[in-house]
Scaffold this active site. Sequence first.
Site, PDB file in Angstrom:
ATOM      1  N   HIS A 166      49.140  39.465  59.674  1.00 54.88           N
ATOM      2  CA  HIS A 166      48.567  40.575  58.901  1.00 54.88           C
ATOM      3  C   HIS A 166      48.959  41.919  59.519  1.00 54.88           C
ATOM      4  CE1 HIS A 166      46.249  38.902  55.694  1.00 54.88           C
ATOM      5  NE2 HIS A 166      45.437  38.201  56.468  1.00 54.88           N
ATOM      6  N   HIS A 170      48.144  33.834  62.005  1.00 58.43           N
ATOM      7  CA  HIS A 170      47.856  34.401  60.685  1.00 58.43           C
ATOM      8  C   HIS A 170      47.390  35.848  60.816  1.00 58.43           C
ATOM      9  CE1 HIS A 170      46.047  34.293  56.533  1.00 58.43           C
ATOM     10  NE2 HIS A 170      45.221  35.163  57.092  1.00 58.43           N
ATOM     11  N   GLU A 171      46.480  36.103  61.742  1.00 57.86           N
ATOM     12  CA  GLU A 171      45.956  37.462  61.921  1.00 57.86           C
ATOM     13  C   GLU A 171      47.018  38.404  62.486  1.00 57.86           C
ATOM     14  OE1 GLU A 171      43.328  38.131  60.499  1.00 57.86           O
ATOM     15  OE2 GLU A 171      42.580  36.092  60.215  1.00 57.86           O
ATOM     16  N   GLU A 201      47.604  37.188  51.773  1.00 55.28           N
ATOM     17  CA  GLU A 201      47.152  35.984  52.458  1.00 55.28           C
ATOM     18  C   GLU A 201      48.260  34.938  52.518  1.00 55.28           C
ATOM     19  OE1 GLU A 201      44.432  35.614  54.226  1.00 55.28           O
ATOM     20  OE2 GLU A 201      43.953  37.684  53.705  1.00 55.28           O
TER      21      GLU A 201
END
Length: 304
Positions: A155, A151-152, A228
Amino acid sequence: MKRIGLFLLTNLAVIVVLMIVWFVISSVFGLGQTMDYQAGTINLTSTLVLAAVFGFGGSLISLLMSKWIAKKSVGAKVIEKPSSEGERWLIETVQRQAREAGIGMPEVAIYDSPEINAFATGASRNKALVAVSTGLLSNMTRDEAEAVLGHEVGHIANGDMITLTLIQGVVNTFVIFFARIVGFFVDRMILKNEEGPGIGFFVTTIVAEIIFGILASTIVMWFSRQREFRADDAGARLAGREKMIAALERLKLNYDRPSDMPAQMQAFGIFGRGGRFGRLFMSHPPLDERIAALRAASGQAQVA
């Protein structure tokens, strides 16, 4: 106190730098004063340039300093050389995901906090930082932690920090621009002050900036919520959809605990809590919505 001092010193340094930049720009391009109280006029071009210098300048400087600020504010320790099997796993996992995402290897750090959380920041896709809390490493399985790391990394690969900075810069510019116009109108036209900016201008401008800033923040928060969903999708691609869903389910168990992450960093965490004034001011969508979106995407993929 250390965090408050760091926040105040950083903002003071940013203001000083921007004042110097504005002085240089106004001198070189001959923009002159933004307001003429005797004539009762305001130079919109100069005012807009001034607003852009402070609006974009503050956001860009914050972005350039984001890794340093993040490390200092949470006490994150970058893993220079893995000293344990867990640290080695972290480095290897982020390295693999970064390669698959097509970005440079981020710095990987750990910070001491019982909260299950992680964040990514940095000025570019190839010079970023991924940090995880000790609470995440202690309370998540490897599969769940892998999804959070994905997930990071998502980003970073999506350029979310840069895009959010640009959006914040645009918003800040118009907030400052219109607040100064309102302040001038009240001070010059209503209070009939012809001697230059007075207390009426400064009070009105501050109040207008607060009001416009609150309204404009809904735009920034809307984009933050959308990013997100995209980062969750990236985590699902890099680690596996079921792992990403399991990670978000695990975060639900941590939701009601108070966060010890500094306010300026919370928007970059893996999850955020409800806004004080409702959904419009939430940086993250509710976890149930994020889980539902991943399951819906999985169903669509199976049908296809």
